[in-house]
Design an enzyme around this catalytic site. Sequence first.
Site: not given
Length: 597
Positions: A347, A390, A451
């Site tokens: 991750h 992120h 993502e």
Amino acid sequence: MEKVFRIGVIGTGRAAAYFTETVASMDGVKISAVYNPDKEKVEEFAARYAIEYSCGDTAKLWDKCDAVYIAVPHELHAPYIKEALRASKHILCGKPLAMSESHARSHFDEAKEKGLVLMEVLPTAFTDGYRALLDTVKNGSIGQVMDVECSYTRLTPTNCREMRDSIYGGSMTELSSYVLLPIFGILGSNYNSVSFHSLYASNGVDTYTKAYFDYGKATATAKMGLEVKSAGELLVSGTKGYIKVADPWWKMESFEIIREDQDKPEIKTFDTRRSGLEKELIHFVKLVRQASLFGLASALKEDDRVYTRLKENTIVTAECFGKFLEERFRLGEEHKSEVKDVKIWAHRGCSMAYPENTLEALRAAAKLRGLTGIEFDIQMSRDGEVVVFHDENVRRMTEGFRDVKDCKLSELRALTIRSVEGSRTTIITLEEALRCLKPYCISFGLLLNIELKTSVYRYEGIEEKAMALVRKYSLEKYVIWSSFLVDSLKVIKELDANAKVAVLAYYIEDCISGAKKVGAEALHPCVAGLNVRVPKYLGKLPIRAWNSDEPLFNSGEMLKEIHLDDYASFGVTDIFTNVPEMYIKRNPIGVKSIAKS
């Protein structure tokens, strides 16, 4: 003047924290010591609550307290009760005190023999409202009681102990001490029979249970749920009327008495500024002090049967546990899913060992033999460059303070990210990430989960730019696209009908809903949101679960979750983890140099 009553706490979890906070607001009582064999956890807990002694062994704890509060997982109650009794300590134990009638009776018998007070934490029993309820029933205000219905439900994250423990977890063991209290308090413990109906999670834990009691001339129903939410009701029905306790009933703030011969209900309200737990503590301390001065038998004579009634309640509740668990172990096995080994994804790279989404973190993860893939996030700079980052704002990771979308690539590159041993690194572009990881994809089949961070800021055109870069490096078959925004995944599918997409959401049922809209090839829920099973019509879609509780690099937080692979019992096929190196055999691989595409 009486000395301050010293309580030692066994455990450092949620219940221990709430108990410690309650004691802190009281006079004449203090938490003198806390015990946990995990040195780091016990020292952190002691520091957080300014507790003088942190103990890694119980021998030290016994010397520092007059009584103990046991706040550990259910299966550890029995050994700590026995050890505390051997040390001649009075005990207040979290519920359930015991998981079988024989264990409960054994504990109470030993406590009585030693002249020690042993009580289960049942805060509702000490509220003014609950005592008034029992008096109202006793004086015949609603006639003869014919039925009691009681409910306690809550929506519990899947990653909590009560959902994951296939032996001692579940709604019955976790919540029945609440709902059985008024049933046994009103109708008594001499029921003729009890039967159970449960719904089960894929690991065999009951997520919803109804218990039906037959008393001959009366009935009762207890309703408990960990993944179902309904009203917190307590309804007592009699031959002249009924009593309805306000939701949530366990706080006992008020109740209505409704009778056929009255024009309007009688409403009783109660002062709840002092919690039931605080009142139970006051009662416990008083009883212990009297037992220490005059002996337990003498203290109980002055107790107006409160201790005796609660002891009987604890024993009959434990009896129900025993009957239920015997049935659940048999039926729960029938509902368990086949458990397979989970696949491991990094991750944001090895994001506990290195700064997340940096080349260092991505490269370290790529070198782990046996890793299935690496997940990383993309956003877009003000001048249209796709970057790997992120948060929407750079503040947490860098010395900057603006949103990513408001910075040019050159401005983002000028920011620094603190890395290992005081070194510095920087924000990277998607192209740099793909260039770094392509050799591992080609040589070892490493997959990449990109993502799209488009649910807060839409970043128009990011899908086209990201897809163009993936095509530039010929990595289409290695990439899985994910997003919380289904519309973003629809764009990916329009750009490439063969692209694999996965719906991100907290709850798996929201992943399922999104998957139907976009034709997703995978579901990406949180480990805490595995609240339903995947319907058969979706086939065997991969369920790749993420966990927001693992610490990131330099966060100063402890790693609490070390068994993410346990979620395989909930149907999880893959996990995203900040510490892939903990799950993968540490065997770095060499990669042949591959020319840039």
